[in-house]
Design a protein around this motif. Sequence first.
Motif, mmCIF file in Angstrom:
data_model
loop_
_atom_site.group_PDB
_atom_site.id
_atom_site.type_symbol
_atom_site.label_atom_id
_atom_site.label_comp_id
_atom_site.label_asym_id
_atom_site.label_seq_id
_atom_site.Cartn_x
_atom_site.Cartn_y
_atom_site.Cartn_z
ATOM 1 N N THR A 56 0.845 -1.198 0.000
ATOM 2 C CA THR A 56 0.000 0.000 0.000
ATOM 3 C C THR A 56 0.879 1.245 0.000
ATOM 4 O OG1 THR A 56 -1.758 -1.115 1.244
ATOM 5 C CG2 THR A 56 -1.750 1.293 1.287
ATOM 6 N N VAL A 57 0.456 2.244 -0.770
ATOM 7 C CA VAL A 57 1.084 3.562 -0.746
ATOM 8 C C VAL A 57 -0.001 4.584 -0.453
ATOM 9 C CG1 VAL A 57 2.353 5.322 -2.022
ATOM 10 C CG2 VAL A 57 2.872 2.892 -2.389
ATOM 11 N N VAL A 58 0.163 5.320 0.628
ATOM 12 C CA VAL A 58 -0.761 6.395 0.986
ATOM 13 C C VAL A 58 -0.025 7.715 0.832
ATOM 14 C CG1 VAL A 58 -2.171 7.430 2.798
ATOM 15 C CG2 VAL A 58 -2.004 4.943 2.624
ATOM 16 N N THR A 59 -0.571 8.608 0.038
ATOM 17 C CA THR A 59 0.005 9.940 -0.120
ATOM 18 C C THR A 59 -0.893 10.955 0.571
ATOM 19 O OG1 THR A 59 1.129 9.423 -2.195
ATOM 20 C CG2 THR A 59 0.628 11.740 -1.780
ATOM 21 N N VAL A 60 -0.305 11.704 1.493
ATOM 22 C CA VAL A 60 -1.064 12.746 2.191
ATOM 23 C C VAL A 60 -1.203 13.916 1.230
ATOM 24 C CG1 VAL A 60 -1.168 14.286 4.169
ATOM 25 C CG2 VAL A 60 -0.235 11.971 4.433
ATOM 26 N N MET A 114 -3.011 13.334 -8.642
ATOM 27 C CA MET A 114 -2.947 12.734 -9.966
ATOM 28 C C MET A 114 -1.875 11.645 -10.022
ATOM 29 S SD MET A 114 -4.010 12.287 -12.989
ATOM 30 C CE MET A 114 -5.156 13.616 -13.364
ATOM 31 N N LEU A 115 -0.769 11.839 -9.350
ATOM 32 C CA LEU A 115 0.248 10.794 -9.272
ATOM 33 C C LEU A 115 -0.332 9.525 -8.654
ATOM 34 C CD1 LEU A 115 3.455 12.730 -8.144
ATOM 35 C CD2 LEU A 115 3.140 11.494 -10.301
ATOM 36 N N THR A 116 -1.135 9.694 -7.622
ATOM 37 C CA THR A 116 -1.784 8.543 -6.994
ATOM 38 C C THR A 116 -2.634 7.789 -8.008
ATOM 39 O OG1 THR A 116 -1.819 9.567 -4.804
ATOM 40 C CG2 THR A 116 -3.454 7.853 -5.231
ATOM 41 N N LEU A 117 -3.430 8.504 -8.761
ATOM 42 C CA LEU A 117 -4.304 7.880 -9.751
ATOM 43 C C LEU A 117 -3.491 7.164 -10.831
ATOM 44 C CD1 LEU A 117 -7.084 7.386 -10.959
ATOM 45 C CD2 LEU A 117 -6.968 9.672 -11.993
ATOM 46 N N GLN A 118 -2.452 7.805 -11.306
ATOM 47 C CA GLN A 118 -1.650 7.218 -12.376
ATOM 48 C C GLN A 118 -0.857 6.002 -11.890
ATOM 49 O OE1 GLN A 118 -1.803 7.975 -15.604
ATOM 50 N NE2 GLN A 118 -3.386 9.490 -15.144
ATOM 51 N N TYR A 119 -0.315 6.079 -10.687
ATOM 52 C CA TYR A 119 0.387 4.924 -10.121
ATOM 53 C C TYR A 119 -0.574 3.750 -9.914
ATOM 54 C CZ TYR A 119 5.047 6.836 -9.081
ATOM 55 O OH TYR A 119 6.336 7.324 -9.173
ATOM 56 N N ALA A 120 -1.791 4.050 -9.495
ATOM 57 C CA ALA A 120 -2.775 2.978 -9.281
ATOM 58 C C ALA A 120 -3.049 2.227 -10.578
ATOM 59 C CB ALA A 120 -4.069 3.558 -8.710
#
Length: 228
Positions: A123-127, A161-167
């Motif tokens: 899991t990666v969580v970005t604040v 957006m990085l979160t979405l693209q990494y997902a």
Amino acid sequence: MTVALVTGATRGIGLETARGLVERGYRVYVGARDPRRGEQVAAELGARWVGLDVTDDASVAAALATVEAAEGRLDLLVNNAGILDTGEPDGPRALRTFDTNVVGVVRVTQAALPLLRRSPQATVVTVSSSAGSFWASTTPERVEFHLRAPLYSASKAAASMLTLQYAKAEPGVRFTAVEPGYTATEMTASMAGGRAPRDSAGVVVRAATDPEFAPTGTLNDEDGALAW
């Protein structure tokens, strides 16, 4: 033992996130630039300190090499390190903000991915922040509509957006972004109000530990999914 790394973990939401994960039995690596403060916090929490400056490629590589040598994998990465510059926007301020809040996420995530891929439930969580939500920032009833923090807001939009693209690129890893809530920290000292870091960290910890609450490729606050 579930292995976690939290960046910017010696104060505010990062510190309380690390504390919450330790309380849940995680083996936590406290990522911090200051060795004295990092070692102090790690000892206080029953965690481990690792030198980590998200704006320095060599520091990031060394930190993840330390985790790899000790653990062989990483189960949870919390991209918490960030800055808020409320000054008049200019080139140097923009570069500093984006280097920490956006490029820092890329540096650490890319370095961590080989270790995350070895975890059965990575899991990666970005604040992030709802200040970076186009929906919230264009809805008059939302506080974000009235917020004037262009560099911070733009950097958090990029982090989301990085979160979405990494997902999408890494289906074997859960990537989620979190709006932890307005919090009274050193970073927000020039702004009135805010709740205790412990309360906001609870949202981050829940996102880290509850996939149903924070599915991959989503932005969430304490009430659930937020519109981008």
